[in-house]
Motif scaffolding. Structure first.
Motif, PDB file in Angstrom:
ATOM      1  N   GLN A 143       0.843  -1.192   0.000  1.00  0.00           N
ATOM      2  CA  GLN A 143       0.000   0.000   0.000  1.00  0.00           C
ATOM      3  C   GLN A 143       0.880   1.244   0.000  1.00  0.00           C
ATOM      4  O   GLN A 143       1.697   1.420   0.882  1.00  0.00           O
ATOM      5  N   ARG A 144       0.723   2.089  -1.013  1.00  0.00           N
ATOM      6  CA  ARG A 144       1.514   3.307  -1.118  1.00  0.00           C
ATOM      7  C   ARG A 144       0.802   4.529  -0.575  1.00  0.00           C
ATOM      8  O   ARG A 144       1.447   5.479  -0.173  1.00  0.00           O
ATOM      9  N   LEU A 145      -0.521   4.521  -0.617  1.00  0.00           N
ATOM     10  CA  LEU A 145      -1.270   5.705  -0.227  1.00  0.00           C
ATOM     11  C   LEU A 145      -1.864   5.540   1.157  1.00  0.00           C
ATOM     12  O   LEU A 145      -2.464   4.519   1.465  1.00  0.00           O
ATOM     13  N   THR A 146      -1.694   6.562   1.973  1.00  0.00           N
ATOM     14  CA  THR A 146      -2.270   6.586   3.303  1.00  0.00           C
ATOM     15  C   THR A 146      -3.234   7.754   3.371  1.00  0.00           C
ATOM     16  O   THR A 146      -2.856   8.887   3.078  1.00  0.00           O
ATOM     17  N   ARG A 147      -4.462   7.486   3.710  1.00  0.00           N
ATOM     18  CA  ARG A 147      -5.453   8.550   3.849  1.00  0.00           C
ATOM     19  C   ARG A 147      -5.247   9.249   5.188  1.00  0.00           C
ATOM     20  O   ARG A 147      -5.011   8.598   6.193  1.00  0.00           O
ATOM     21  N   ASP A 157       1.538   9.813  -0.185  1.00  0.00           N
ATOM     22  CA  ASP A 157       2.194   8.776  -0.976  1.00  0.00           C
ATOM     23  C   ASP A 157       3.453   8.396  -0.206  1.00  0.00           C
ATOM     24  O   ASP A 157       4.438   9.139  -0.196  1.00  0.00           O
ATOM     25  N   THR A 158       3.401   7.264   0.458  1.00  0.00           N
ATOM     26  CA  THR A 158       4.510   6.860   1.328  1.00  0.00           C
ATOM     27  C   THR A 158       5.784   6.550   0.554  1.00  0.00           C
ATOM     28  O   THR A 158       6.876   6.622   1.101  1.00  0.00           O
ATOM     29  N   ALA A 159       5.667   6.229  -0.715  1.00  0.00           N
ATOM     30  CA  ALA A 159       6.856   5.940  -1.525  1.00  0.00           C
ATOM     31  C   ALA A 159       7.638   7.207  -1.856  1.00  0.00           C
ATOM     32  O   ALA A 159       8.865   7.191  -1.944  1.00  0.00           O
ATOM     33  N   THR A 160       6.921   8.329  -2.025  1.00  0.00           N
ATOM     34  CA  THR A 160       7.593   9.572  -2.414  1.00  0.00           C
ATOM     35  C   THR A 160       7.652  10.602  -1.294  1.00  0.00           C
ATOM     36  O   THR A 160       8.399  11.572  -1.393  1.00  0.00           O
ATOM     37  N   GLY A 161       6.835  10.423  -0.255  1.00  0.00           N
ATOM     38  CA  GLY A 161       6.775  11.405   0.812  1.00  0.00           C
ATOM     39  C   GLY A 161       5.992  12.646   0.428  1.00  0.00           C
ATOM     40  O   GLY A 161       6.108  13.685   1.074  1.00  0.00           O
ATOM     41  N   LEU A 162       5.176  12.533  -0.613  1.00  0.00           N
ATOM     42  CA  LEU A 162       4.358  13.663  -1.037  1.00  0.00           C
ATOM     43  C   LEU A 162       2.982  13.600  -0.376  1.00  0.00           C
ATOM     44  O   LEU A 162       2.396  12.526  -0.224  1.00  0.00           O
ATOM     45  N   VAL A 163       2.475  14.756   0.000  1.00  0.00           N
ATOM     46  CA  VAL A 163       1.147  14.891   0.582  1.00  0.00           C
ATOM     47  C   VAL A 163       0.280  15.638  -0.418  1.00  0.00           C
ATOM     48  O   VAL A 163       0.643  16.732  -0.863  1.00  0.00           O
ATOM     49  N   TYR A 164      -0.831  15.041  -0.785  1.00  0.00           N
ATOM     50  CA  TYR A 164      -1.776  15.648  -1.720  1.00  0.00           C
ATOM     51  C   TYR A 164      -2.999  16.083  -0.921  1.00  0.00           C
ATOM     52  O   TYR A 164      -3.650  15.253  -0.299  1.00  0.00           O
ATOM     53  N   VAL A 165      -3.288  17.375  -0.953  1.00  0.00           N
ATOM     54  CA  VAL A 165      -4.435  17.910  -0.222  1.00  0.00           C
ATOM     55  C   VAL A 165      -5.518  18.280  -1.226  1.00  0.00           C
ATOM     56  O   VAL A 165      -5.277  19.049  -2.160  1.00  0.00           O
ATOM     57  N   SER A 166      -6.715  17.729  -1.019  1.00  0.00           N
ATOM     58  CA  SER A 166      -7.858  18.038  -1.875  1.00  0.00           C
ATOM     59  C   SER A 166      -8.243  19.501  -1.732  1.00  0.00           C
ATOM     60  O   SER A 166      -7.769  20.197  -0.833  1.00  0.00           O
ATOM     61  N   ASP A 194      -6.087  23.555  -3.762  1.00  0.00           N
ATOM     62  CA  ASP A 194      -5.560  22.207  -3.572  1.00  0.00           C
ATOM     63  C   ASP A 194      -4.046  22.301  -3.639  1.00  0.00           C
ATOM     64  O   ASP A 194      -3.500  23.279  -4.175  1.00  0.00           O
ATOM     65  N   ALA A 195      -3.367  21.329  -3.032  1.00  0.00           N
ATOM     66  CA  ALA A 195      -1.934  21.509  -2.856  1.00  0.00           C
ATOM     67  C   ALA A 195      -1.185  20.178  -2.803  1.00  0.00           C
ATOM     68  O   ALA A 195      -1.766  19.130  -2.556  1.00  0.00           O
ATOM     69  N   ILE A 196       0.118  20.300  -3.038  1.00  0.00           N
ATOM     70  CA  ILE A 196       1.044  19.192  -2.869  1.00  0.00           C
ATOM     71  C   ILE A 196       2.175  19.696  -1.984  1.00  0.00           C
ATOM     72  O   ILE A 196       2.703  20.807  -2.190  1.00  0.00           O
ATOM     73  N   ALA A 197       2.531  18.899  -0.991  1.00  0.00           N
ATOM     74  CA  ALA A 197       3.623  19.251  -0.078  1.00  0.00           C
ATOM     75  C   ALA A 197       4.503  18.023   0.138  1.00  0.00           C
ATOM     76  O   ALA A 197       4.101  16.902  -0.181  1.00  0.00           O
ATOM     77  N   VAL A 198       5.676  18.233   0.671  1.00  0.00           N
ATOM     78  CA  VAL A 198       6.567  17.129   1.040  1.00  0.00           C
ATOM     79  C   VAL A 198       6.559  16.971   2.554  1.00  0.00           C
ATOM     80  O   VAL A 198       6.343  17.936   3.290  1.00  0.00           O
ATOM     81  N   LEU A 199       6.779  15.744   2.986  1.00  0.00           N
ATOM     82  CA  LEU A 199       6.871  15.491   4.429  1.00  0.00           C
ATOM     83  C   LEU A 199       8.169  16.019   4.987  1.00  0.00           C
ATOM     84  O   LEU A 199       9.137  16.184   4.304  1.00  0.00           O
TER      85      LEU A 199
END
Length: 123
Positions: A4-8, A23-32, A118-123
């Motif tokens: 599982q790559r995506l964590t809600r 996205d746990t594989a990339t460390g990217l956070v996608y915000v709706s 909407d946004a994309i961020a890194v952990l």
């Protein structure tokens, strides 16, 4: 076997919609799309929407300084709203952490909102 790559990210949102996904594989956070409808005061709505975005990022384990991309939708965009948006944004996000962004004027938004991000961020 698949991993599982995506964590809600749990959040109080509209049922059936994922507020944020990591996205746990990339460390990217996608915000709706985040919005706070205050149709009579665009500056206040913009500020509250950025604060709601910030809350979503904190729940995911990051913050506004880690934004890499934002898409902004403004109902009935005009020069006054553009200048208001920039002023409010610049008071919340520092110039040294400014993400890549797109600002789009639209005819309408969900629930009478005047701005949605909407946004994309890194952990």
């Amino acid at each position: 076997m698949t991993t599982q790559r995506l964590t809600r990210v749990p959040a109080p949102v509209v049922p059936g919609i994922s507020d944020s996904v990591i996205d746990t594989a990339t460390g990217l956070v996608y915000v709706s799309g985040v919005y706070v409808p205050v149709p009579e005061d665009f500056a206040r709505s913009t500020e509250l929407t950025f604060r709601a975005l910030e809350e979503a990022l904190v729940r995911a384990g990051t913050d506004l300084s880690h934004l890499v991309r934002v898409n902004v939708y403004v109902k009935h965009l005009d020069e006054e709203k553009l200048q208001t948006y920039r002023r409010v944004r610049d008071s919340i996000i520092s110039a040294e952490h400014m993400p890549a962004s797109t600002l789009v004027g639209v005819h309408s938004l969900y629930n009478h909102a005047t701005i949605e991000i909407d946004a994309i961020a890194v952990l």
